[in-house]
Design an enzyme around this catalytic site. Structure first.
Site, PDB file in Angstrom:
ATOM      1  N   CYS A 180      -1.417   1.808  -2.986  1.00 43.69           N
ATOM      2  CA  CYS A 180      -2.426   2.854  -2.763  1.00 43.69           C
ATOM      3  C   CYS A 180      -1.865   4.274  -2.725  1.00 43.69           C
ATOM      4  O   CYS A 180      -2.391   5.174  -3.375  1.00 43.69           O
ATOM      5  CB  CYS A 180      -3.174   2.620  -1.454  1.00 43.69           C
ATOM      6  SG  CYS A 180      -3.373   0.915  -0.963  1.00 43.69           S
ATOM      7  N   GLU A 195      -7.530   1.859 -13.120  1.00 46.32           N
ATOM      8  CA  GLU A 195      -6.985   3.045 -12.457  1.00 46.32           C
ATOM      9  C   GLU A 195      -5.779   3.585 -13.214  1.00 46.32           C
ATOM     10  O   GLU A 195      -5.676   4.795 -13.478  1.00 46.32           O
ATOM     11  CB  GLU A 195      -6.595   2.697 -11.018  1.00 46.32           C
ATOM     12  CG  GLU A 195      -7.779   2.514 -10.096  1.00 46.32           C
ATOM     13  CD  GLU A 195      -7.382   2.052  -8.709  1.00 46.32           C
ATOM     14  OE1 GLU A 195      -8.159   2.272  -7.768  1.00 46.32           O
ATOM     15  OE2 GLU A 195      -6.283   1.454  -8.559  1.00 46.32           O
ATOM     16  N   TYR A 235      -9.471  -3.386 -11.169  1.00 46.93           N
ATOM     17  CA  TYR A 235      -9.344  -1.997 -10.718  1.00 46.93           C
ATOM     18  C   TYR A 235      -7.948  -1.440 -10.954  1.00 46.93           C
ATOM     19  O   TYR A 235      -7.792  -0.257 -11.259  1.00 46.93           O
ATOM     20  CB  TYR A 235      -9.776  -1.862  -9.258  1.00 46.93           C
ATOM     21  CG  TYR A 235      -8.825  -2.429  -8.243  1.00 46.93           C
ATOM     22  CD1 TYR A 235      -7.850  -1.628  -7.651  1.00 46.93           C
ATOM     23  CD2 TYR A 235      -8.897  -3.759  -7.830  1.00 46.93           C
ATOM     24  CE1 TYR A 235      -6.974  -2.133  -6.716  1.00 46.93           C
ATOM     25  CE2 TYR A 235      -8.031  -4.275  -6.895  1.00 46.93           C
ATOM     26  CZ  TYR A 235      -7.070  -3.457  -6.336  1.00 46.93           C
ATOM     27  OH  TYR A 235      -6.198  -3.966  -5.411  1.00 46.93           O
ATOM     28  N   LYS A 264      -0.031   5.466  -6.002  1.00 38.47           N
ATOM     29  CA  LYS A 264      -1.072   5.482  -7.033  1.00 38.47           C
ATOM     30  C   LYS A 264      -1.988   6.685  -6.867  1.00 38.47           C
ATOM     31  O   LYS A 264      -2.297   7.382  -7.839  1.00 38.47           O
ATOM     32  CB  LYS A 264      -1.887   4.194  -6.952  1.00 38.47           C
ATOM     33  CG  LYS A 264      -3.101   4.167  -7.869  1.00 38.47           C
ATOM     34  CD  LYS A 264      -4.049   3.047  -7.484  1.00 38.47           C
ATOM     35  CE  LYS A 264      -4.732   3.349  -6.163  1.00 38.47           C
ATOM     36  NZ  LYS A 264      -5.601   2.240  -5.713  1.00 38.47           N
ATOM     37  N   CYS A 288       0.820  -1.217   0.000  1.00 40.52           N
ATOM     38  CA  CYS A 288       0.000   0.000   0.000  1.00 40.52           C
ATOM     39  C   CYS A 288       0.851   1.264   0.000  1.00 40.52           C
ATOM     40  O   CYS A 288       0.668   2.149  -0.818  1.00 40.52           O
ATOM     41  CB  CYS A 288      -0.936  -0.004   1.206  1.00 40.52           C
ATOM     42  SG  CYS A 288      -1.967   1.474   1.284  1.00 40.52           S
ATOM     43  N   GLU A 343     -26.461  14.991  -2.701  1.00 40.79           N
ATOM     44  CA  GLU A 343     -27.840  15.160  -2.237  1.00 40.79           C
ATOM     45  C   GLU A 343     -28.796  14.213  -2.968  1.00 40.79           C
ATOM     46  O   GLU A 343     -29.855  13.859  -2.445  1.00 40.79           O
ATOM     47  CB  GLU A 343     -28.304  16.601  -2.408  1.00 40.79           C
ATOM     48  CG  GLU A 343     -28.478  17.061  -3.843  1.00 40.79           C
ATOM     49  CD  GLU A 343     -28.926  18.520  -3.937  1.00 40.79           C
ATOM     50  OE1 GLU A 343     -30.071  18.810  -3.523  1.00 40.79           O
ATOM     51  OE2 GLU A 343     -28.120  19.353  -4.406  1.00 40.79           O
ATOM     52  N   HIS A 356     -27.563  21.058  -0.168  1.00 42.72           N
ATOM     53  CA  HIS A 356     -27.720  21.626  -1.512  1.00 42.72           C
ATOM     54  C   HIS A 356     -26.816  22.837  -1.687  1.00 42.72           C
ATOM     55  O   HIS A 356     -26.649  23.611  -0.752  1.00 42.72           O
ATOM     56  CB  HIS A 356     -29.185  22.029  -1.707  1.00 42.72           C
ATOM     57  CG  HIS A 356     -29.477  22.570  -3.065  1.00 42.72           C
ATOM     58  ND1 HIS A 356     -29.598  21.769  -4.183  1.00 42.72           N
ATOM     59  CD2 HIS A 356     -29.660  23.843  -3.493  1.00 42.72           C
ATOM     60  CE1 HIS A 356     -29.861  22.525  -5.235  1.00 42.72           C
ATOM     61  NE2 HIS A 356     -29.893  23.790  -4.838  1.00 42.72           N
TER      62      HIS A 356
END
Length: 451
Positions: free
Chosen positions: A47, A181, A177, A50, A42, A439, A434
């Site tokens: 991670c 990615e 992934y 990346k 990682c 939302e 908002h």
């Protein structure tokens, strides 16, 4: 029997380091061996670097948007050398943090490869041997290349952060992934990216509608995505690699990147000789308490091939310490784990896909896809998706899927509600913030379909 250590951890990634230092802070005598860099996949080759590359790759879009919003800015040239130097400086800093965490916790760290001699003995590549009451395997996994002539010349994910220069063109093989990615990252950095995936759609196992939108947006951004396509033949030439696809196409690419899966790091460790049972893919087989077939040996993280995510490995490490050192047997909860995939657009998901839920019980699907305000004003055609999968019987939200900028941040918070068992009506009772994209998660009143 008197042991040298109460615990010997093999592997200095996030899970192993957390378990080692928490056990040591609780009074145990702990050692840890790591043959490479502290921080594991990682921090060092996954991670963290990346995500920094994702940030770097998004700036061309930010600059274009800035101009649409009235700023007089011009895009410059991306300096790979400058970025890479700073990137590796940051990784060095983080490795130092991990080393200090161990040192300050009283863990004895060995920079060496460790193998098992028996259920209580660890042998280091330095020639030293140590005994331990408990041994924890936290050796992670590694990328694998396909069994294909010329595959050894291709890159894998570990290599991306060390390229001398950015190639002009790259072929990415895979549809998971990691492949998706890096397709977005390299495309954003100016590389002409082609992606081959042998399946019918990228991101197999995730929600069909979400992965379809991601594929469409990747193509719209300039990635040459070829589905139902694999490599048939690779020939190395002066200009790079001539690739023949199973679809009959022939193209030359400066670099090839294989994102075709990962395998647990269990080779040559003496595990089976010590009685540790391995699975079909070489993974360490464990029970719900992370205990192997040998009572004194436990395993956590990617080496067990359960849920291969850094936060999960850390939780498994914590549960191990609770179980073994705190007298509090703690199984690891692998249900309803929120996940972010840093494709472009980003994907946040938790729970069941529409397809999985349909197989289990009658459901309602609430979904909306729209152009977000910020990008629409800039004249871009980007679309986002907000989607809830709801049980008709219990009204619980069984799955939440978000494809949008910042989806990872959104799914972390939505994940709390889904993990708690929130119903669609709980979402409806929540007042919308908002104007935001998120939302829409609480304003979808009518299902778009049932199943």
């Amino acid at each position: 029997m008197v042991f040298d250590y109460d615990l010997f951890v093999i592997g200095g990634g996030s899970g192993g380091v957390r378990a080692a230092r928490v056990a040591a802070q609780g009074g145990a005598k702990v050692a840890l061996a790591e043959e490479d860099r502290y921080g594991g996949t990682c921090v060092i080759r996954g991670c963290v670097p990346k995500k920094l590359m994702v940030f770097a790759s998004e700036y061309p879009g930010h600059i274009a948007d800035a101009r649409a919003y009235g700023w007089q800015v011009e895009p410059g040239r991306f300096d790979w050398d400058a970025f890479k130097t700073k990137l590796h400086g940051e990784l060095d800093r983080l490795e130092g943090v991990y080393r200090n965490l161990l040192k300050n916790s009283g863990v004895e760290a060995y920079d060496a490869r460790a193998t098992l001699e028996d259920a209580h003995t660890v042998k280091l590549s330095t020639g030293e041997s140590f005994t331990a009451k408990h041994i924890l395997l936290a050796t992670g996994g590694r990328p694998v290349r396909p069994d294909l002539p010329g595959a050894d010349e291709g890159l894998v994910s570990n290599d991306i952060f060390h390229m001398d220069t950015l190639p002009k063109s790259m072929l990415i093989i895979g549809g998971g992934y990691i492949a998706c990615e890096f397709a977005g990252i390299l495309n954003g950095l100016g590389v002409e990216v082609t992606q081959f995936y042998r399946g019918a759609q990228i991101l197999r196992g995730f929600d069909e509608e979400a992965r379809g939108l991601i594929a469409d947006e990747m193509i719209a951004s300039g990635i040459h995505l070829h589905l139902g396509t694999d490599i048939k033949r690779v020939e190395q030439g002066g200009d790079g690699y001539k690739v023949t696809g199973t679809n009959g196409s022939e193209h030359t690419f400066e670099k090839i990147f294989f994102a075709t899966g990962r395998t647990p790091n269990t080779d040559g460790m003496g595990l089976e000789e010590a009685g540790v049972k391995l699975g079909r893919k070489g993974e360490v087989v464990v029970d719900e308490y992370s205990q192997t077939s040998v009572p004194s040996i436990y395993a956590i993280g990617d080496v067990t091939d359960r849920v291969n995510l850094t936060p999960v490995a850390i939780r498994e490490g914590m549960a191990f310490v609770e179980t073994v050192f705190n007298g509090n047997p703690t199984p690891v909860d692998h249900e309803l784990i929120p996940t972010a995939i840093f494709t472009q657009p980003e994907f946040g998901t938790i729970g069941l896909s529409e397809e999985e839920a349909q197989e289990q019980e009658p459901i309602e699907v609430y979904a909306t896809s729209f152009k977000p305000m910020q990008q629409a004003f800039a004249g871009r055609n980007d679309r986002v998706l907000m989607k809830l999968i709801v049980s008709q019987e219990t009204r619980k939200v069984l799955g939440c899927h978000i494809v949008a900028p910042g989806a990872g941040e959104m799914i972390q918070l939505a994940g709390i509600a889904v993990k708690m068992g929130a119903t669609k009506e709980d979402f409806d009772r929540t007042v919308a913030v908002h104007p935001t994209m998120s939302e829409e998660i609480v304003t979808m009143k009518a299902p778009v379909r049932s199943g």
